[in-house]
Design an enzyme around this catalytic site. Sequence first.
Site, PDB file in Angstrom:
ATOM      1  N   THR A  50      -5.647   6.905   8.055  1.00  0.00           N
ATOM      2  CA  THR A  50      -5.570   5.815   7.092  1.00  0.00           C
ATOM      3  C   THR A  50      -6.999   5.365   6.813  1.00  0.00           C
ATOM      4  O   THR A  50      -7.903   5.627   7.592  1.00  0.00           O
ATOM      5  CB  THR A  50      -4.706   4.660   7.644  1.00  0.00           C
ATOM      6  OG1 THR A  50      -4.624   3.628   6.657  1.00  0.00           O
ATOM      7  CG2 THR A  50      -5.279   4.086   8.906  1.00  0.00           C
ATOM      8  N   GLY A  51      -7.189   4.697   5.688  1.00  0.00           N
ATOM      9  CA  GLY A  51      -8.529   4.220   5.356  1.00  0.00           C
ATOM     10  C   GLY A  51      -9.104   4.946   4.155  1.00  0.00           C
ATOM     11  O   GLY A  51      -8.366   5.506   3.347  1.00  0.00           O
ATOM     12  N   ARG A  98      -7.025   9.276  -9.588  1.00  0.00           N
ATOM     13  CA  ARG A  98      -7.621   9.463  -8.252  1.00  0.00           C
ATOM     14  C   ARG A  98      -6.541   9.809  -7.208  1.00  0.00           C
ATOM     15  O   ARG A  98      -5.482   9.209  -7.163  1.00  0.00           O
ATOM     16  CB  ARG A  98      -8.353   8.188  -7.843  1.00  0.00           C
ATOM     17  CG  ARG A  98      -9.052   8.265  -6.472  1.00  0.00           C
ATOM     18  CD  ARG A  98      -8.192   7.700  -5.369  1.00  0.00           C
ATOM     19  NE  ARG A  98      -8.893   7.642  -4.092  1.00  0.00           N
ATOM     20  CZ  ARG A  98      -8.311   7.361  -2.932  1.00  0.00           C
ATOM     21  NH1 ARG A  98      -7.016   7.120  -2.900  1.00  0.00           N
ATOM     22  NH2 ARG A  98      -9.003   7.315  -1.825  1.00  0.00           N
ATOM     23  N   THR A 138       1.524   6.893   0.680  1.00  0.00           N
ATOM     24  CA  THR A 138       0.643   5.804   0.272  1.00  0.00           C
ATOM     25  C   THR A 138       0.672   5.595  -1.239  1.00  0.00           C
ATOM     26  O   THR A 138       1.015   6.518  -1.988  1.00  0.00           O
ATOM     27  CB  THR A 138      -0.815   6.125   0.683  1.00  0.00           C
ATOM     28  OG1 THR A 138      -1.635   4.984   0.472  1.00  0.00           O
ATOM     29  CG2 THR A 138      -1.392   7.281  -0.099  1.00  0.00           C
ATOM     30  N   THR A 147      -1.718   2.634   4.449  1.00  0.00           N
ATOM     31  CA  THR A 147      -1.039   3.922   4.366  1.00  0.00           C
ATOM     32  C   THR A 147      -0.249   4.152   5.636  1.00  0.00           C
ATOM     33  O   THR A 147      -0.756   3.900   6.719  1.00  0.00           O
ATOM     34  CB  THR A 147      -2.091   5.035   4.255  1.00  0.00           C
ATOM     35  OG1 THR A 147      -2.759   4.867   3.026  1.00  0.00           O
ATOM     36  CG2 THR A 147      -1.472   6.415   4.353  1.00  0.00           C
ATOM     37  N   SER A 177       0.814  -1.228   0.000  1.00  0.00           N
ATOM     38  CA  SER A 177       0.000   0.000   0.000  1.00  0.00           C
ATOM     39  C   SER A 177       0.836   1.262   0.000  1.00  0.00           C
ATOM     40  O   SER A 177       0.299   2.368   0.078  1.00  0.00           O
ATOM     41  CB  SER A 177      -0.904   0.037   1.231  1.00  0.00           C
ATOM     42  OG  SER A 177      -1.749  -1.069   1.216  1.00  0.00           O
TER      43      SER A 177
HETATM   44  C1  SD4 Z   1      -6.272   6.740   0.399  1.00  0.00           C
HETATM   45  N1  SD4 Z   1      -6.066   6.829   2.776  1.00  0.00           N
HETATM   46  O1  SD4 Z   1      -5.643   6.875  -0.647  1.00  0.00           O
HETATM   47  C2  SD4 Z   1      -5.599   6.175   1.588  1.00  0.00           C
HETATM   48  C3  SD4 Z   1      -5.895   4.721   1.578  1.00  0.00           C
HETATM   49  C4  SD4 Z   1      -5.164   3.945   2.505  1.00  0.00           C
HETATM   50  O2  SD4 Z   1      -3.563   2.269   2.485  1.00  0.00           O
HETATM   51  O3  SD4 Z   1      -5.206   4.163   3.698  1.00  0.00           O
HETATM   52  N2  SD4 Z   1      -4.444   3.016   1.892  1.00  0.00           N
HETATM   53  O4  SD4 Z   1      -7.481   7.017   0.483  1.00  0.00           O
END
Ligand code: SD4
Length: 330
Positions: free
Chosen positions: A241-242, A218, A208, A190, A88
């Site tokens: 994160t998320g 994106r 990330t 992330t 990630s």
């Molecule tokens: C995102 N917050 O690009 C990041 C995703 C994530 O490991 O946490 N990926 O939205």
Amino acid sequence: MERRKFLKNSGLGGAAILGSSLVAACQEKETEVGSLAAKVAEGPIVIATWDVPNATAKAYEILERNGTALDAVEQGVMVEEADVTNQSVGKGGRPDRDGHVTLDACIMDKDSRCGAVVYLQNIVHAVSVARKVMEETPHVMLAGAGAKQFAQEMGFPEEDLLTEKSREEWLEWKKTSQYKPVINIENHDTIGMLAIDANGDIAGACTTSGMAYKMAGRVGDSPIIGAGLFVDNEVGGATATGMGEEVVRTVGSFLIVELMRQGKSPQEACEEGVRRIIAKKKNYKDIQIGFIAINKAGETGGYCIHPGFSYRQYSGKGHLNTPAKSYIDA
Ligand code: SD4
């Protein structure tokens, strides 16, 4: 101290300008900020999203040698960027739906200087390019081809970031091409890192490869100052994160730092940050969000929607992985 001086010198205390209740409120605020600033961390400390002991160990090694929080967070997250088993972040990251690995990163220091890159390709250490944006340009954020051109000019080597493992998984995904973010798999890895150095100064970094199989172009929350990361050296820092879209919508990290400024603990502030997202998202059960935060006193906290998110912390008290409390019970 500076803020205290500002309040005293700004003339805001003049009863001719403000009503007495407002003056009292200002004085109360001054005391609050003053007491927060007076309580400083006992020693260096670093925290990071997820269980990333190699990254926090690297950062702590720098802090222990009296290095700056800025160097610590940069070099700490670089460990994950270079680790191909972390799918990630950086090299080995999962690609977008067209098979391109695109990186987002940002960094912020004690003086509120910040830098970011979005949609950066073929450069492993996106966080270091973000730092160069901060230090070498008059800008905060560079994107795509411009970010890559700048990285090349700064001497960063170019390489293919798509590993065989990530390529094979992507080819498998293409058979159905269903874009369904999955809760708490490595899809949410992330790395966001916050550190306080021996001077008591705070810095943060976030890096990330974004959501796996995202649409081309994106960009998530991670490189956006205020969303994926925010630091205010008077108060503390937060990182996320998320599902980035939800963090952007609520300007999550900035919100958490502001809540700490108003007196909430890092834990309480992270909980409120998650609650704000839940309040605006009917199907919150389908997503995962994790926040971590640290305040000037070195207190930390973390909170998430679903169980499974944890954060690593390294200080004089040890090197620990703490499962974050979650809105939905295990
Ligand atoms: C995102 N917050 O690009 C990041 C995703 C994530 O490991 O946490 N990926 O939205």
